[in-house]
Design an enzyme around this catalytic site. Structure first.
Site, short mmCIF file in Angstrom:
data_model
loop_
_atom_site.label_atom_id
_atom_site.label_comp_id
_atom_site.label_asym_id
_atom_site.label_seq_id
_atom_site.Cartn_x
_atom_site.Cartn_y
_atom_site.Cartn_z
N SER A 1 49.08 -9.89 45.13
CA SER A 1 50.53 -10.07 45.05
C SER A 1 51.34 -9.09 45.90
O SER A 1 52.57 -9.22 45.97
CB SER A 1 51.00 -9.98 43.59
OG SER A 1 50.76 -11.20 42.92
N LYS B 1 53.84 -10.48 48.34
CA LYS B 1 55.26 -10.76 48.06
C LYS B 1 56.19 -9.76 48.73
O LYS B 1 57.41 -9.97 48.77
CB LYS B 1 55.49 -10.78 46.55
CG LYS B 1 54.74 -11.90 45.83
CD LYS B 1 55.01 -11.91 44.34
CE LYS B 1 54.31 -13.06 43.63
NZ LYS B 1 52.90 -12.80 43.33
N SER C 1 56.66 -10.37 39.40
CA SER C 1 55.64 -10.88 40.31
C SER C 1 55.45 -12.39 40.15
O SER C 1 54.34 -12.91 40.22
CB SER C 1 54.29 -10.17 40.11
OG SER C 1 53.42 -10.40 41.19
#
EC number: 3.4.16.4
Length: 388
Positions: A63, A66, A123
């Site tokens: 993640s 991102k 997230s």
């Protein structure tokens, strides 16, 4: 056709050189990141590497992907393409994302502001895809934007296949590239209003109120930490790109592949401590500081304000002198309309005792439209009449 500075200068901008005493080699003797697959520690304003371990090794970023998703969102906000208050509709596809999510329902609308909260704090994979579709029309088109931006930043060991970091073929990055992405994201001062929050709420004043808790626990437990993004998958293990600011100095620490969240946080904490104990920065310019007014040919205005694209500082070992610092401006040749806000038009070169220590892009503060032929004709006639 625009003419640009020689390639060697542009390359130096993307891969800055640094003078004494900020080489990565000095940090290698420190016992840092011993339980990580790869790691890097940089100072934000200069990009100087203070420590690295396998920092160019391509690995799944989970993640932390991102960070690039947020760069493109913040860039769109900065250029006025979207606003924080505009509504974003979640498609059925966006709502179907697994993993970390804010549980968007198909057709549900949230503001860009709330979507950013969902991405930065929670997230949310669903929020990331919803924003990707909102900005680019489709996830695929947004991924193209991500990879284009990575190229613009000079990231040679990064390739994205989605905006979330969910496991997929041909999706990878490195500790160094991730640090450079965080460096770019942190140009936008307001991003830490999201990444630096430990908790917040979505869908307030409804019966579906949703509590967000930051996946980056260091935001609460390490003074000065206000971002940026965690990551975890079974393949990637525990990852973190963290930033902290103390006094004038902001640093970025990246860890890939720790076995547990505790190991990840401990190693990042040690890297941050090392940076703040050993180094200091002296600010020179804030972002958007006016450097020069440059002439623009064939534009609806004759000049454009040229400003810094990011905060600019000098980095030294603690106690070292910051005297003999000079700056030099190099503009791209023959600036011609049209120019877009944020378009690179030159470079600010920072020198200490005559030696280049860092270089940073200079950008147009606003848009300059191409002048109509009638506008140019009147301008020419005015100059002719004035000279006579």
């Amino acid at each position: 056709m625009k003419r640009f500075l020689p390639f060697v200068i542009v390359a130096a901008l993307l891969f800055p050189t640094f003078s004494h005493p900020v080489s990565a080699a000095e940090g290698q003797s420190a016992e840092l990141a011993t339980k990580a697959r790869s790691a890097v520690l940089i100072e934000r304003d200069t990009g100087a590497v203070l420590f690295e371990k396998n920092s160019q090794q391509p690995l799944p970023p989970a993640s932390m992907t991102k960070i690039m998703t947020m760069i493109l969102i913040m860039d769109a906000l900065d250029k006025g393409k979207i606003t924080l208050n505009e509504k974003v509709r979640a498609s059925e596809y966006a709502a179907s994302m697994g993993g970390s999510q804010i549980f968007l329902e198909p057709g549900e609308e949230m503001t860009v502001n709330d979507m950013l909260k969902g991405i930065a704090i929670g997230s949310g994979n669903d929020a990331s895809v919803a924003m990707a579709e909102h900005l680019a029309g489709s996830e695929k088109a947004f991924v193209t934007m991500m990879n284009k931006k990575a190229k613009q930043l000079g990231l040679k060991n990064t390739h994205f296949a989605n905006p979330t970091g969910l496991p997929v073929k041909d999706h990878y990055s490195t500790a160094y590239d991730m640090a450079m992405m965080a460096k770019e994201l942190l140009k936008y001062d307001k991003i830490t209003n999201y990444t630096g929050k430990y908790e917040d709420y979505l869908r307030q004043n409804t019966d579906k109120k949703f509590w967000l808790v930051n996946t980056n626990r260091l935001v609460k437990f390490y003074q000065g930490v206000d971002g940026v993004k965690t990551g975890f998958t079974g393949e990637a293990k525990y990852c973190l790109t963290a930033t902290a600011k103390k006094g004038n100095m902001r640093v970025i620490a990246v860890v890939f592949g720790a076995e547990t969240p505790k190991e990840r946080n401990t190693q990042v904490t040690q890297m941050l401590d090392y940076a703040f104990n050993q180094y200091q920065t002296t600010p020179l310019y804030k972002r958007n500081a006016l450097i020069v007014k440059a002439s623009v040919s064939k534009g609806d205005q004759k000049k454009v304000n040229v400003v810094t694209s990011e905060p600019i500082s000098i980095l030294t070992k603690k106690g070292a002198s910051t005297k003999d610092v000079t700056t030099e401006v190099k503009m791209n040749q023959d600036l011609k309309a049209p120019l877009q806000k944020g378009e690179e038009v030159g470079m600010l070169i920072i020198k200490k005792k005559g030696q280049v220590v860092s270089q940073s892009p200079l950008v147009s503060q606003g848009n300059v439209k191409e002048a109509s032929w009638w506008h140019l004709f009147k301008r020419t006639m005015g100059m002719f009449n004035h000279s006579s």
